[in-house]
Scaffold this active site. Structure first.
Site, PDB file in Angstrom:
ATOM      1  N   ARG A  54       0.927  -1.531   0.246  1.00  0.00           N
ATOM      2  CA  ARG A  54       0.223   0.201  -0.152  1.00  0.00           C
ATOM      3  C   ARG A  54       0.495   1.481  -0.189  1.00  0.00           C
ATOM      4  O   ARG A  54       1.979   1.595   0.425  1.00  0.00           O
ATOM      5  CB  ARG A  54      -1.226  -0.123   1.220  1.00  0.00           C
ATOM      6  CG  ARG A  54      -1.680  -0.762   1.384  1.00  0.00           C
ATOM      7  CD  ARG A  54      -2.838  -1.033   2.564  1.00  0.00           C
ATOM      8  NE  ARG A  54      -1.558  -1.210   3.275  1.00  0.00           N
ATOM      9  CZ  ARG A  54      -2.262  -0.668   4.851  1.00  0.00           C
ATOM     10  NH1 ARG A  54      -2.654   0.073   4.949  1.00  0.00           N
ATOM     11  NH2 ARG A  54      -1.178  -1.718   6.057  1.00  0.00           N
TER      12      ARG A  54
ATOM     13  N   TYR B 255      -2.793 -20.441   8.026  1.00  0.00           N
ATOM     14  CA  TYR B 255      -1.302 -19.351   8.331  1.00  0.00           C
ATOM     15  C   TYR B 255      -0.336 -19.998   8.819  1.00  0.00           C
ATOM     16  O   TYR B 255       0.577 -20.124   9.087  1.00  0.00           O
ATOM     17  CB  TYR B 255      -1.694 -18.968   9.590  1.00  0.00           C
ATOM     18  CG  TYR B 255      -1.553 -17.868  10.173  1.00  0.00           C
ATOM     19  CD1 TYR B 255      -0.891 -16.902   9.503  1.00  0.00           C
ATOM     20  CD2 TYR B 255      -1.013 -17.710  11.518  1.00  0.00           C
ATOM     21  CE1 TYR B 255      -0.510 -15.683   9.640  1.00  0.00           C
ATOM     22  CE2 TYR B 255      -0.876 -16.485  12.432  1.00  0.00           C
ATOM     23  CZ  TYR B 255      -0.084 -15.379  11.405  1.00  0.00           C
ATOM     24  OH  TYR B 255       0.523 -14.363  12.170  1.00  0.00           O
TER      25      TYR B 255
ATOM     26  N   LYS C  27       3.840 -21.331   8.590  1.00  0.00           N
ATOM     27  CA  LYS C  27       4.560 -20.483   9.541  1.00  0.00           C
ATOM     28  C   LYS C  27       5.189 -21.230  10.283  1.00  0.00           C
ATOM     29  O   LYS C  27       6.289 -21.576   9.930  1.00  0.00           O
ATOM     30  CB  LYS C  27       3.669 -19.781  10.772  1.00  0.00           C
ATOM     31  CG  LYS C  27       3.387 -18.699  10.740  1.00  0.00           C
ATOM     32  CD  LYS C  27       3.760 -17.229  10.381  1.00  0.00           C
ATOM     33  CE  LYS C  27       3.640 -16.200  10.217  1.00  0.00           C
ATOM     34  NZ  LYS C  27       4.070 -15.060   9.983  1.00  0.00           N
TER      35      LYS C  27
HETATM   36  N1  LIG Z   1       0.024  -8.847  14.803  1.00  0.00           N
HETATM   37  C1  LIG Z   1      -0.064  -9.425  15.792  1.00  0.00           C
HETATM   38  O1  LIG Z   1      -0.702 -10.520  16.628  1.00  0.00           O
HETATM   39  C2  LIG Z   1       1.081 -10.707  15.639  1.00  0.00           C
HETATM   40  C3  LIG Z   1       0.783 -12.019  15.766  1.00  0.00           C
HETATM   41  C4  LIG Z   1       1.913 -12.676  15.382  1.00  0.00           C
HETATM   42  C5  LIG Z   1       2.499 -13.073  14.320  1.00  0.00           C
HETATM   43  N2  LIG Z   1       2.656 -11.091  13.723  1.00  0.00           N
HETATM   44  C6  LIG Z   1       3.011 -11.817  12.287  1.00  0.00           C
HETATM   45  O2  LIG Z   1       4.402 -10.292  12.274  1.00  0.00           O
HETATM   46  C7  LIG Z   1       3.962  -9.994  11.029  1.00  0.00           C
HETATM   47  C8  LIG Z   1       3.570  -8.720  11.003  1.00  0.00           C
HETATM   48  O3  LIG Z   1       1.916  -8.662  11.227  1.00  0.00           O
HETATM   49  P1  LIG Z   1       0.983  -7.446  11.547  1.00  0.00           P
HETATM   50  O4  LIG Z   1       0.507  -8.099  12.258  1.00  0.00           O
HETATM   51  O5  LIG Z   1       1.657  -5.857  11.096  1.00  0.00           O
HETATM   52  O6  LIG Z   1       0.452  -7.669  10.334  1.00  0.00           O
HETATM   53  P2  LIG Z   1      -0.771  -6.486   9.271  1.00  0.00           P
HETATM   54  O7  LIG Z   1      -1.988  -7.644   8.202  1.00  0.00           O
HETATM   55  O8  LIG Z   1      -1.131  -6.026   9.975  1.00  0.00           O
HETATM   56  O9  LIG Z   1      -0.126  -6.084   8.013  1.00  0.00           O
HETATM   57  C9  LIG Z   1       0.354  -6.575   6.764  1.00  0.00           C
HETATM   58  C10 LIG Z   1       0.978  -5.444   6.824  1.00  0.00           C
HETATM   59  O10 LIG Z   1       1.639  -6.120   5.025  1.00  0.00           O
HETATM   60  C11 LIG Z   1       0.865  -5.751   4.093  1.00  0.00           C
HETATM   61  N3  LIG Z   1       1.193  -6.524   3.224  1.00  0.00           N
HETATM   62  C12 LIG Z   1      -0.144  -7.612   2.155  1.00  0.00           C
HETATM   63  N4  LIG Z   1       0.540  -7.955   1.085  1.00  0.00           N
HETATM   64  C13 LIG Z   1       1.501  -7.409   1.307  1.00  0.00           C
HETATM   65  C14 LIG Z   1       2.586  -8.190  -0.255  1.00  0.00           C
HETATM   66  N5  LIG Z   1       2.256  -8.690  -1.137  1.00  0.00           N
HETATM   67  N6  LIG Z   1       3.408  -6.773  -0.367  1.00  0.00           N
HETATM   68  C15 LIG Z   1       3.703  -5.982   0.267  1.00  0.00           C
HETATM   69  N7  LIG Z   1       3.874  -5.848   1.876  1.00  0.00           N
HETATM   70  C16 LIG Z   1       2.245  -6.611   1.812  1.00  0.00           C
HETATM   71  C17 LIG Z   1      -0.160  -4.636   3.977  1.00  0.00           C
HETATM   72  O11 LIG Z   1      -0.060  -3.974   3.610  1.00  0.00           O
HETATM   73  C18 LIG Z   1       0.047  -4.969   6.057  1.00  0.00           C
HETATM   74  O12 LIG Z   1       0.160  -3.399   5.940  1.00  0.00           O
HETATM   75  C19 LIG Z   1       3.023 -11.156   9.989  1.00  0.00           C
HETATM   76  O13 LIG Z   1       4.542 -12.397   9.620  1.00  0.00           O
HETATM   77  C20 LIG Z   1       2.061 -11.769  10.982  1.00  0.00           C
HETATM   78  O14 LIG Z   1       1.732 -13.210  10.713  1.00  0.00           O
HETATM   79  C21 LIG Z   1       1.602 -10.615  13.925  1.00  0.00           C
END
Ligand SMILES: NC(=O)c1ccc[n+]([C@@H]2O[C@H](COP(=O)([O-])OP(=O)(O)OC[C@H]3O[C@@H](n4cnc5c(N)ncnc54)[C@H](O)[C@@H]3O)[C@@H](O)[C@H]2O)c1
Length: 315
Positions: free
Chosen positions: A36, A140, A144
């Site tokens: 984005r 998912y 992972k």
């Molecule tokens: N938030 C949590 O509670 C949580 C918990 C465990 C693990 N994680 C891991 O942490 C990481 C980040 O999570 P988050 O919560 O910030 O996720 P999120 O969904 O808030 O953000 C993901 C971002 O990736 C971007 N995105 C989507 N497709 C894309 C692409 N093709 N190219 C580039 N950018 C792209 C989206 O626009 C978004 O800004 C992930 O790997 C997630 O699995 C998050």
């Protein structure tokens, strides 16, 4: 001097991580990237639009900015991945392998988060060990576990400096969560503030691990700065701060908003995911190998969340 490229930088973690990294390493040494376009931030701070499934674009942006580290966050989260499993595979695995390849070609340090979603119904539910049975039943989770193994492979096979944690559900006030199973633990605070009531899609007694965002960000910095000779594991360190069910959030909120009420309207998809995850994971390997220690328990986090979203908390 560290120069860091962050993918998925506009997401729940990335938006706060980029600011924290800029405070530590300097504004121009952190390159935010996302599929984005960013809105409402200074154009002087480095940001590039990058789709992580486009390997050439990711490589050229990393090379152009001469980064020495990639923090790879772009992903599709658990609940959304269950709705679009093929997209989840393409993004979560395709994006990861592209980011690892860029790191290998340019010899960069690498971080990516795994999740408590990497565990499944046959994993021990309490005090879940660092090294244990992982047979997740969600797309998912499949992504992972494969991602954890892939990061280990790049370390063992190519000597790439890969590091990572298994995050629990993260709770924050800056950016809304992106479609995970633990999102209720953020929504509950906003609804408590607005309506003094919340209807939870997760059942009363379903426990999951959680963490307040400042602890999650500190963990990344601490792990990336850790002396590699102390790291027996490299990727997928269990880390948790809080094990809680919806009723525990209600209790913590009622200390500040006594007439807050919690009801239940269970979402079968997210409930099934939640039940396949541990109640409480053991973070002792992270503590031993790089000093992980969370600062926020549920009460301290509740106070901080309510204050940040504008509820007047008496001191
Ligand atoms: N938030 C949590 O509670 C949580 C918990 C465990 C693990 N994680 C891991 O942490 C990481 C980040 O999570 P988050 O919560 O910030 O996720 P999120 O969904 O808030 O953000 C993901 C971002 O990736 C971007 N995105 C989507 N497709 C894309 C692409 N093709 N190219 C580039 N950018 C792209 C989206 O626009 C978004 O800004 C992930 O790997 C997630 O699995 C998050």
């Amino acid at each position: 001097m560290k120069k860091i490229l962050v993918t998925g930088a506009l997401g729940q973690i990335g938006s706060e991580l980029v600011e924290k990294l800029r405070d530590i390493y300097g504004d121009t040494n952190v390159i935010g990237t996302d599929i984005r376009k960013r809105a409402g931030q200074s154009d002087e701070l480095p940001f590039e639009t990058v789709d992580v499934t486009d390997a050439d674009r990711l490589y050229s942006v990393a090379k152009e900015h001469q980064v020495d580290t990639i923090m790879h966050l772009a992903a599709l989260l658990s609940a959304n991945a269950e709705k679009k499993p093929k997209l989840a595979w393409d993004l979560n695995m395709g994006g990861l392998v592209n980011a690892l390849e860029v790191a290998r070609e340019l010899d960069l340090q690498f971080f990516t988060p795994s999740s408590i979603g990497a565990f499944g119904p046959s994993t021990p539910k309490d005090n879940t060990p660092q090294d244990t049975l992982q047979r997740p039943t969600t797309m998912y989770g499949v992504n992972k576990v494969a991602g954890e193994l892939l990061c280990d492979y790049y370390y063992n096979h190519f000597g790439l400096d890969t590091r990572g944690v298994r995050y629990p559900g993260l709770i924050s006030h800056a950016t809304p969560p992106g479609g995970g199973t633990t999102d209720y633990a953020v929504e509950i605070y906003y609804e408590a503030m607005k309506h003094k009531a919340y209807s939870s899609y997760i059942a009363e007694n379903t426990y999951m691990d959680m963490m307040y965002m400042p602890d999650a960000l500190d963990a990344i910095i601490q792990l990336m700065e850790a002396d590699p000779t102390n790291l027996k594991h490299r990727n997928a360190f269990n880390i948790s701060a809080i094990s809680a069910a919806p009723k525990d959030f209600a209790k913590a909120i009622q200390k500040y908003i006594p007439d807050f009420t919690l009801s239940y309207d269970i979402d079968p998809i997210r409930q099934e995911i939640a039940e396949s995850w541990p109640n409480h994971i053991d973070s002792s390997a992270a503590t031993k190998e790089w000093g992980f220690k969370a600062k926020y328990d549920i009460d301290k986090m509740t106070r901080a969340m309510l204050e940040h979203i504008g509820y007047k908390v008496d001191s």
